[in-house]
Design an enzyme around this catalytic site. Sequence first.
Site, short mmCIF file in Angstrom:
data_model
loop_
_atom_site.label_atom_id
_atom_site.label_comp_id
_atom_site.label_asym_id
_atom_site.label_seq_id
_atom_site.Cartn_x
_atom_site.Cartn_y
_atom_site.Cartn_z
N HIS A 68 0.83 -1.12 0.24
CA HIS A 68 -0.12 0.25 0.00
C HIS A 68 1.02 1.44 0.34
O HIS A 68 0.80 2.45 0.72
CB HIS A 68 -0.85 0.26 1.34
N HIS A 90 -6.01 2.24 6.57
CA HIS A 90 -6.90 1.18 6.86
C HIS A 90 -7.05 1.93 8.66
O HIS A 90 -5.85 2.13 9.40
CB HIS A 90 -6.64 0.08 7.17
N GLU A 93 -4.60 0.66 11.09
CA GLU A 93 -3.39 0.89 11.70
C GLU A 93 -3.16 1.46 12.96
O GLU A 93 -2.25 2.03 12.93
CB GLU A 93 -3.06 1.98 10.23
N ALA A 120 -9.76 -5.57 -1.80
CA ALA A 120 -9.24 -7.03 -1.25
C ALA A 120 -10.31 -7.53 -0.17
O ALA A 120 -10.50 -7.02 0.26
CB ALA A 120 -7.66 -7.08 -1.13
N SER A 219 -11.44 -2.26 4.44
CA SER A 219 -11.29 -0.61 4.37
C SER A 219 -12.62 -0.19 3.39
O SER A 219 -13.93 -0.77 3.65
CB SER A 219 -10.29 -1.04 2.90
N HIS A 254 -2.25 -13.04 4.43
CA HIS A 254 -1.36 -11.22 3.59
C HIS A 254 -1.10 -11.59 2.72
O HIS A 254 -1.24 -10.92 1.78
CB HIS A 254 -0.52 -10.19 4.62
N1 HPA Z 1 -11.08 -10.90 5.44
C1 HPA Z 1 -11.09 -9.64 5.83
N2 HPA Z 1 -11.06 -9.26 5.17
C2 HPA Z 1 -9.95 -9.59 4.09
C3 HPA Z 1 -9.76 -10.92 3.79
C4 HPA Z 1 -10.52 -11.35 4.59
O1 HPA Z 1 -10.88 -12.95 4.79
N3 HPA Z 1 -9.24 -10.98 2.89
C5 HPA Z 1 -8.73 -9.78 1.87
N4 HPA Z 1 -9.39 -8.58 2.56
#
Ligand code: HPA
Length: 285
Positions: A68, A90, A93, A120, A219, A254
């Site tokens: 990021h 976020h 953080e 994501a 987010s 992650h």
């Molecule tokens: N949970 C929360 N945030 C996310 C996830 C998840 O499974 N996958 C990517 N970001």
Amino acid sequence: MTNLTKQSGYSETMQCVEVIRKKDPNFIPKVGIILGSGLGPLADEIENKVAIPYNELPGVPSSTVPGHEGSLILGNLSGVPVVCMKGRIHLYEGVAAHKIKLLIRTIKQLGAHTLILTNAAGSLRKEVIAGEIALITDHINFQHTVPLIGPNDEEFGERFVAMDNAYDKSLRQKLKLVAEKHGVPLHEGVYIAVLGPNFESPAEIRAFKVLGADMVGMSTVPEVIVARHCGLKVVAISTITNLAAGMEDKSLSHDDTLLYAKIGAKKLHKLLKAFLEEYQDELSQ
Ligand code: HPA
């Protein structure tokens, strides 16, 4: 004026706008884009770009998350004047919720009318798998905070802001048409925002399914609330990076998020470019 207003209200937004205008005096972006995990390469395609690191913008916190990077990038993408947030802040953080307001309002104040958000997310539907993309139709705020708490900044919007049609129906329709035309499979569903930084427990995911969520992430919702407050039109798309906790026989990580974000980002990249190109005239006004 309270400290909270001073820290995140009109004058701080205008200071950011001033820094940006000095670097790129005559450029008026019409569309803001928040590039989520894996979508950074879209910024490489911006023409005549001017990049401004977040640490040059007064009051804007730098992101602490790998993947990021923090900079605001201005320029033309598929013929549309855009301003991209490459990297976002976020709440997990530890940044105060009101800090989310600053960049979104700066985007509005620079001249944008629309904000495209990407992120994501985990999928709560087993048929929507990692690497797919999904349009957000609505959200559930499970972060237990809102960036607009504190005195209302009247310059940007009213105290009480409606959340129906937060994800603009007409923009969604256009994106769906473009997706169909270009053969990009596009799911849709309700996004539930959690605070993070831990992934959810399997019991939480079962509960979120009952609440009506299709995707989960950390987010987007605070940004959407600020964007709607200041009158930006919003459209948001998730890249699915995993099935949510307890739906697969492995722990979430992650690293997996970044890996699948890259795969999904290819589809999203194609879709966004085609969308901007197709609606270039309308979006550039
Ligand atoms: N949970 C929360 N945030 C996310 C996830 C998840 O499974 N996958 C990517 N970001």
